[in-house]
Design an enzyme around this catalytic site. Structure first.
Site, PDB file in Angstrom:
ATOM      1  N   TYR A 223      35.780  43.786  46.141  1.00 56.15           N
ATOM      2  CA  TYR A 223      36.108  42.641  46.444  1.00 56.15           C
ATOM      3  C   TYR A 223      34.888  41.455  46.406  1.00 56.15           C
ATOM      4  O   TYR A 223      33.550  42.543  46.442  1.00 56.15           O
ATOM      5  CB  TYR A 223      36.564  41.656  47.928  1.00 56.15           C
ATOM      6  N   PHE A 296      37.290  30.936  43.613  1.00 54.88           N
ATOM      7  CA  PHE A 296      36.447  32.283  42.404  1.00 54.88           C
ATOM      8  C   PHE A 296      36.552  33.414  43.455  1.00 54.88           C
ATOM      9  O   PHE A 296      36.513  34.028  45.152  1.00 54.88           O
ATOM     10  CB  PHE A 296      35.289  32.495  42.509  1.00 54.88           C
ATOM     11  N   GLU A 297      37.388  34.621  43.084  1.00 56.63           N
ATOM     12  CA  GLU A 297      37.285  35.852  43.309  1.00 56.63           C
ATOM     13  C   GLU A 297      37.530  37.237  42.440  1.00 56.63           C
ATOM     14  O   GLU A 297      38.171  36.707  41.400  1.00 56.63           O
ATOM     15  CB  GLU A 297      38.315  36.155  44.650  1.00 56.63           C
ATOM     16  N   ILE A 298      37.026  38.220  42.928  1.00 55.88           N
ATOM     17  CA  ILE A 298      37.225  39.658  42.101  1.00 55.88           C
ATOM     18  C   ILE A 298      38.224  40.227  42.616  1.00 55.88           C
ATOM     19  O   ILE A 298      36.750  40.713  43.870  1.00 55.88           O
ATOM     20  CB  ILE A 298      35.704  39.989  40.939  1.00 55.88           C
TER      21      ILE A 298
END
Length: 401
Positions: A223, A296-298
């Site tokens: 993450y 916002f996240e990956i």
């Protein structure tokens, strides 16, 4: 061993062997390395999460030569978001995806119009791949069948009257529930291992000359975030006690081990790291309401599809907090990471400058990020801001350096 000089035949064989070793050594030093050591600076330790992947700008022609991860850019939106989405895509393309060309996955609870998709393509790179899909009730959109919908709507109406942000908006509750659990199993994402969430009306202010998906995958991370802030406590009054009880049961059963990641979210006094929520009934610390902001996240989809995470989602769903309160995907995702992963598997993307609404992240240190243009775009979230959780993050991170 004899000290005699070898005879001619033996000498020829020896010279052949030495020549081969010399050529091999030269090839090692002259041929560009295909490992990450050609990309990351020598003073950067990829497995230490406080370090960024790269300092400044890279010549990303090397990085572009590597195969892509199974990642997609995930967007949940509607036809009426056209202008806001085009603005986000224009920024995202110019800073990253015009070069890396990851596919877009667009989801909506209503069908996309052909004119909407054609309009989006005007700001995308040539040949951009766009997958579209519907989020239906069967795929986790809306209240579950077993829930008393009238009771839930009464609860939401009461939240709206009491000032809970978005408390009365059923669509917002649907979105929070969907992004907490069901989205990872949507058929449109079946062929992907990673997602990068993109929202309407966002902007990026640093050029990305490396692949964040690849960085996470190669460094055994699950993450990535760039904003960590506190939550409005009136949206989640029973969330932390509910998850804490679940955690205690898992520990007693031996299914998980306590880690210092959990300390990231424990309150230790007003103003130190988020809200100073009082201790729980068990005498253990309350919740400081810190969380990784999921706008916002990956993330790794396989982690979210896993049994541990999905069992937690099902447990929370049955507690009705997605509709009787306004439980959000951000605090749940953050606490789930603390339950089921190691601290070093979450990465702070300090070098990705980003703004959504009034929340803005700009690199905090000089020399971080590539060609950043955010310092005059508005106030960024400072590490020592009362609503920021980065100080807490770095405090826990110091245990791993």
């Amino acid at each position: 061993m004899s000290g005699r000089i070898p005879q001619d035949g033996s000498r020829s064989k020896l010279l052949t062997i030495l020549s081969f070793l010399l050529l091999t050594s030269l090839a090692f030093f002259l041929v560009p390395s295909r490992t990450s050591t050609s990309l990351w600076p020598k003073d950067s330790a990829p497995l230490v999460v406080r370090d960024i992947p790269v300092a400044g700008c890279l010549n990303d022609e090397i990085e572009l030569d590597y195969p892509r991860e199974k990642g997609c850019i995930l967007i949940l939106g509607r036809n009426e978001d056209e202008d806001e989405l085009k603005s986000s895509l224009l920024s995202f393309e110019s800073m990253f995806n015009a070069r890396y060309k990851y596919p877009y996955c667009l989801l909506s609870d209503t069908p996309f119009k052909a004119s909407f998709l054609a309009s989006l393509r005007t700001v995308l790179h040539e040949g951009a791949v766009i997958h579209t899909g519907l989020v239906t009730h069967e795929q986790g959109w809306g209240m579950p069948d077993w829930m008393d919908k009238e009771e839930a709507r009464r609860k939401m109406k009461a939240m709206g009257k009491s000032g809970v942000q978005y408390g009365e908006k059923e669509s917002y509750h649907n979105m929070c529930r969907f992004y907490t659990g069901p989205f990872a199993n949507h058929p449109l994402l079946a062929g992907f291992d990673w997602y990068w969430r993109l929202e309407p009306s966002v902007k990026f202010f640093c050029k990305l000359t490396y692949d964040p998906f690849r960085f996470l995958a190669q460094n055994n991370k699950l993450y990535g975030f760039n904003i960590a802030v506190i939550e409005n406590i009136n949206t989640i009054p029973t969330l932390f006690p509910t998850i804490s009880e679940y955690r205690n049961d898992l520990i007693k059963k031996g299914e998980i081990q306590p880690t210092d990641f959990w300390k990231m979210f424990e309150a230790d006094g007003w103003g130190n790291h988020g809200w100073g929520e009082p201790a729980g009934k068990d005498g253990k610390p309350g919740y400081n309401t810190c969380h990784f902001w999921t706008n916002f996240e990956i993330g790794n989809l396989n982690f979210l599809r896993g049994k541990q995470y999905q069992d937690l989602f099902e447990h929370l769903d049955r507690k009705k907090g997605f509709y009787h309160e306004r439980w959000g995907d951000a605090p749940i995702r953050s606490l789930a990471l603390a339950l089921f992963s190691n601290f070093t598997q979450t990465h702070f993307f300090e070098d990705i400058a980003y703004v959504h609404d009034t929340w803005m992240h700009c690199p905090l240190r000089d020399g971080i990020g590539c060609e950043c243009e955010c310092k005059d775009k508005g106030p960024a979230i400072g590490e020592d801001a009362w609503y920021s959780c980065l100080a807490r993050w770095k405090e826990i991170n110091a245990l791993h350096v």
